[in-house]
Motif scaffolding. Structure first.
Motif, PDB file in Angstrom:
ATOM      1  N   SER A  76       1.038   4.159  -2.869  1.00 46.17           N
ATOM      2  CA  SER A  76       1.370   5.751  -2.700  1.00 46.17           C
ATOM      3  C   SER A  76       1.575   6.381  -3.297  1.00 46.17           C
TER       4      SER A  76
ATOM      5  N   LYS B 184       0.923  -1.131  -0.077  1.00 50.68           N
ATOM      6  CA  LYS B 184       0.568   0.115   0.144  1.00 50.68           C
ATOM      7  C   LYS B 184       1.151   1.250   0.103  1.00 50.68           C
TER       8      LYS B 184
ATOM      9  N   GLN C 254      -9.643   9.559   0.354  1.00 49.77           N
ATOM     10  CA  GLN C 254      -9.260   8.038   0.854  1.00 49.77           C
ATOM     11  C   GLN C 254      -8.001   7.437   0.769  1.00 49.77           C
ATOM     12  N   GLY C 255      -7.284   7.498   0.085  1.00 48.14           N
ATOM     13  CA  GLY C 255      -5.993   7.321  -0.010  1.00 48.14           C
ATOM     14  C   GLY C 255      -5.109   8.248   1.425  1.00 48.14           C
TER      15      GLY C 255
ATOM     16  N   PHE D 165     -10.673  11.263  -5.616  1.00 52.64           N
ATOM     17  CA  PHE D 165     -10.500  10.273  -4.451  1.00 52.64           C
ATOM     18  C   PHE D 165      -9.447   9.991  -3.635  1.00 52.64           C
ATOM     19  N   GLY D 166      -8.160  10.086  -4.240  1.00 55.84           N
ATOM     20  CA  GLY D 166      -6.869   9.500  -4.270  1.00 55.84           C
ATOM     21  C   GLY D 166      -6.836   9.908  -2.612  1.00 55.84           C
TER      22      GLY D 166
END
Ligand SMILES: Nc1ncnc2c1ncn2[C@@H]1O[C@H](COP(=O)(O)OP(=O)(O)O)[C@@H](O)[C@H]1O
Ligand SMILES: [Mg+2]
Lengths: 257, 259
Positions: free
Chosen positions: A82, A78, A109-110, A105-106
């Motif tokens: 990234s 993960k 959420q990320g 989104f990234g």
């Protein structure tokens, strides 16, 4: 020389009896723009997916910034992911979310950014790819193919990744829109100083965005060199491909049937 | 190749392998249900999609089944002058079996297929791959919310189905068959036990799990473009039906087999 950003050694991948990648060796240096050319169905997308861990390579080593990723656990992977951004072949926008949330989104959420802050950045990235803020509230299904690609590009660069993959960024676009996308890719990459690995069978696009070009054929990299070398590669497969000739050493599957 | 035993063996092995893959998928999904972050907004959204939109079909199924049941039991019971058993048998049959099973099957038809189609489309258009590249686990973001929502929503739907099913029996029983209204309700509540209601809800939750699991599993693993998605949709519904009917039998035997 410093550690390469991406290094593939002897990577194999098959699906059942079908061998797709048969020993890929490829090195991409920091900040370099590598373009992979090759016919449809030769495994270009499969190669990208193996690097990202979306598909598991059967054999071989894949290193990202010196770290072996094929044997990594979930949390390390993960961490590595990234660093990446990717523009998918069909844009792969989430059709359940409005355009701006796709781009954000990234970040949300990320990276756990607040929606408000991410919204600002999303609109900024949309502007970067030549889209007005009102596009942000549309649904992806309402956009043309070219606009979807731009949104996909905005999404890929939103988290300011170190490495960006472009999977056939110009396929299915008219030549002018294709050139717009090529320009955007070149500019965005320059802004970020990112390392990029792109896939295409569009030679105009390859010439525009590449520092180096490699050709994938029958599951292997059969030629690799700087962009200017491709016209006198001395490789008849490369020559046939860049001139788009039906006659030559590359026999299309259809002809064999 | 043509040896029938070999064919049976191969089918058996591939069924086992499929069950193994399904179990691994379920285990992975469940491990994400308990690990944060939990996407409450997505769970609520799924509960709405599963629950609210299923109400009409579940309600109608229960109403007509309860009514038909009352009519049949009345006809059957009248041979022994036992028309008065109608309310009792209706409520037991509805709450123990028909409410959860028919409700589960109706929701499976609607929801498993819709989930498989949605996730399958996301798979073949690379949206699931895109999620991963944006540092988001698809099990956590897509599948866990669907499982949680279905497990929570099905019991609510089944309570409503049970009530409407009994109501269907009441309407026919008192309106057409001439049973006394007050007696009907009295007998219904006398016959119904707490354990019936609990088993009904347990079944509903289990069926909800299978509805979401089959929809997610087949959608998530679909490949091969639109045709693959179509196949995933069909497989999701068929396997959810089988899982519901089999788990229903198992729960029934465990809960009611002893007495
Ligand atoms: N998940 C998969 N399962 C089975 N076969 C696959 C899968 N992904 C790709 N393939 C096969 O691998 C080959 C290479 O595909 P791909 O990498 O998408 O080609 P391209 O070079 O056009 O991007 C194709 O023949 C494709 O059918
Ligand atoms: Mg491809």
């Amino acid at each position: 020389m410093s550690v390469p950003m991406i290094e593939l050694t002897g990577v194999h991948k098959g699906f059942g009896p079908k061998k797709v990648l048969q020993g890929i060796d490829l090195t991409v240096q920091h900040g370099e723009s590598m373009v992979i050319i090759g016919g449809s169905g030769t495994g270009k997308s499969v190669m990208l997916k193996c690097i990202l861990g979306l598909l598991k390579a059967d054999k071989g080593s894949i290193k990202v910034n010196g770290e072996e990723v094929t044997t990594m656990g979930r949390s390390d992977r993960k961490q590595v992911l990234s660093k990446f951004g990717m523009l998918f072949q069909g844009a792969a926008l989430f059709d359940s979310l409005p355009v701006w949330e796709n781009v954000a989104f990234g970040l949300i959420q990320g990276k756990g950014m607040s929606k408000k802050e991410a919204h600002e950045i999303a609109l900024e990235k949309l502007r970067r790819v030549g889209l007005t803020p009102d596009v942000g509230d549309l649904s992806p299904a309402e956009l043309s193919g070219g606009m979807q690609k731009r949104v996909g590009l905005a999404r890929a660069i939103a988290t300011e990744p170190e490495i960006i993959f472009f999977d056939e960024p110009t396929t299915g676009l008219d030549p002018i829109m294709a050139d717009v996308i090529n320009d955007l890719i070149v500019e965005c990459v320059k802004d970020l100083g990112a390392t990029t690995l792109s896939i295409t069978h569009d030679m105009a696009s390859a010439r525009k965005i590449a520092d180096r070009i490699a050709m994938l054929y029958h599951g292997e990299i059969i030629w690799e060199g700087a962009k200017d070398e491709i016209d006198h590669s001395g490789n008849e497969y490369v020559d046939q491909f860049i001139h788009g000739r039906a006659q030559g050493p590359i026999q299309m599957e259809v002809l064999k049937l | 190749m043509t040896n029938p035993l070999a064919i049976i063996g191969r089918v058996f092995l591939s069924a086992l392998a499929e069950i193994g893959r399904l179990s691994a998928f379920a285990a992975e999904a469940i491990s994400h249900i308990v690990r944060p972050p939990i996407y409450w907004r997505l769970i609520a959204q799924q509960m709405w999609l599963i629950g609210y939109n299923s109400l009409p079909v579940v309600g109608m199924t229960a109403l007509f089944t309860g009514a038909a049941l009352a009519q049949q039991i009345y006809v059957g019971g009248s041979r022994f002058n036992a028309e008065s058993v109608v309310p009792g048998v209706v409520v037991i049959a509805i709450v123990r079996e028909l409410g959860p099973v028919l409700g589960g099957l109706m929701v499976a038809g609607r929801v498993s297929s819709a989930m498989a189609a949605e996730l399958g489309t996301m798979r073949v258009t690379e949206q699931i791959d895109a999620l991963v590249t944006l540092s988001t686990d698809p099990f956590k973001y897509l599948i866990a919310p669907r499982l949680i929502a279905a497990v929570l929503t099905l019991p609510m739907l089944v309570i409503i189905a049970n009530i409407i099913g009994v109501l269907g029996g009441y309407i026919i029983g008192t309106g057409k068959l001439g049973l006394n209204e007050a007696t009907y309700l009295q007998v219904t509540s006398d016959f119904l036990e707490q354990s019936d209601v609990i088993s009904s809800l347990v079944k509903a939750a289990v069926f909800g799990f299978f509805v979401a699991l089959m929809g997610s599993y087949h959608g998530y693993n679909s490949r091969g473009g639109a045709q693959g998605v179509g196949k995933a949709t069909t497989n999701a519904v068929v396997s959810a039906f089988i899982a519901i009917l089999m788990s229903n039998l198992i729960i029934t035997v465990i809960v009611f087999g002893a007495d």
